[in-house]
Design a protein around this motif. Structure first.
Motif, PDB file in Angstrom:
ATOM      1  N   MET A  53      10.497  -2.052   7.996  1.00  0.00           N
ATOM      2  CA  MET A  53      10.327  -1.634   6.599  1.00  0.00           C
ATOM      3  C   MET A  53      11.497  -0.733   6.232  1.00  0.00           C
ATOM      4  O   MET A  53      11.880   0.133   7.024  1.00  0.00           O
ATOM      5  N   LYS A  74      15.651  -5.764   3.547  1.00  0.00           N
ATOM      6  CA  LYS A  74      15.519  -7.227   3.598  1.00  0.00           C
ATOM      7  C   LYS A  74      15.455  -7.855   2.192  1.00  0.00           C
ATOM      8  O   LYS A  74      16.123  -8.849   1.925  1.00  0.00           O
ATOM      9  N   ASP A 119       6.385 -10.860   1.209  1.00  0.00           N
ATOM     10  CA  ASP A 119       5.406  -9.881   0.693  1.00  0.00           C
ATOM     11  C   ASP A 119       5.037 -10.216  -0.755  1.00  0.00           C
ATOM     12  O   ASP A 119       3.858 -10.236  -1.119  1.00  0.00           O
ATOM     13  N   THR A 171      11.420 -11.398   5.153  1.00  0.00           N
ATOM     14  CA  THR A 171      10.081 -11.325   5.759  1.00  0.00           C
ATOM     15  C   THR A 171       9.514  -9.906   5.669  1.00  0.00           C
ATOM     16  O   THR A 171      10.266  -8.943   5.513  1.00  0.00           O
ATOM     17  N   GLY A 172       8.209  -9.780   5.822  1.00  0.00           N
ATOM     18  CA  GLY A 172       7.590  -8.469   5.979  1.00  0.00           C
ATOM     19  C   GLY A 172       7.924  -7.964   7.391  1.00  0.00           C
ATOM     20  O   GLY A 172       8.070  -8.765   8.321  1.00  0.00           O
ATOM     21  N   ARG A 223       3.366   1.244   1.411  1.00  0.00           N
ATOM     22  CA  ARG A 223       3.251   0.590   2.713  1.00  0.00           C
ATOM     23  C   ARG A 223       2.095   1.194   3.520  1.00  0.00           C
ATOM     24  O   ARG A 223       2.190   2.329   4.015  1.00  0.00           O
TER      25      ARG A 223
END
Ligand code: S3P
Length: 165
Positions: free
Chosen positions: A10, A14, A33, A76-77, A116
């Motif tokens: 995180m 990204k 996400d 991606t997450g 988050r």
């Protein structure tokens, strides 16, 4: 063109870098996400609160299956590579780029974050603990690693294009 799958913690950038990269390669950008939030009609925070983490992780796997064979830049997450089936699907989808950042950089970028669920509580401790659990997996899965600490998103995207596109 191969697809590019951006992985990393995180706050690694990204989504931001993925958008720039997709524009420069003139291809579709997919943020997993955002795709899950759209499908579920609620934020990641709400999904975690209402249905729990396992439900979200299953949604990630289902989405990866749907994306299989699609030409795109995919952000991606951060937790997606932690499932074995996801690693297989990610690897099959294209070139995997690990956007790496040091704890201090991530702490700087993420302090004050409320979006988050996994960072609730002592954010420094959460970042250090979770990152330590994931670093090896990210490294092993990647075809290419970019250190993002001292780069702007544009510089990181440019590096990826130069090296891999
Ligand atoms: C997560 C990262 C988040 C999001 C969810 C869980 C994780 O995505 O998928 O909050 O487990 O690292 P970003 O990496 O885009 O923040």
């Amino acid at each position: 063109m191969d697809s590019f799958i951006l992985i990393g913690f995180m706050g690694a950038g990204k989504s931001t870098i993925g958008k720039i990269l997709a524009k420069s390669l003139k291809c579709e950008f997919i943020d997993t996400d955002s795709a899950i939030e759209t499908k579920e009609g609620m934020s990641i925070n709400s999904i975690f609160q209402k249905y729990g983490e396992e439900y979200f992780r299953n949604a990630e796997t289902e989405l990866l299956k749907l994306l299989s064979g699609k030409k795109a830049v995919i952000a991606t997450g951060g937790g997606m590579p932690m499932r074995e089936i996801n690693r297989k699907l990610i690897k099959e989808s294209g070139k995997v780029v690990f956007l790496r950042a040091k704890d201090e950089t991530l702490i700087d970028r993420l302090s004050g974050d409320t979006q988050r669920p996994l960072l609730k509580g002592d954010i420094k401790e959460r970042i250090k603990t979770i990152r330590a659990q994931r670093e090896e997996t990210y490294t092993k899965l990647s075809d290419y690693i970019v250190d993002t600490d001292d780069k702007t998103p544009e510089e990181t995207a440019e590096t990826i294009v130069k090296e891999l596109a």
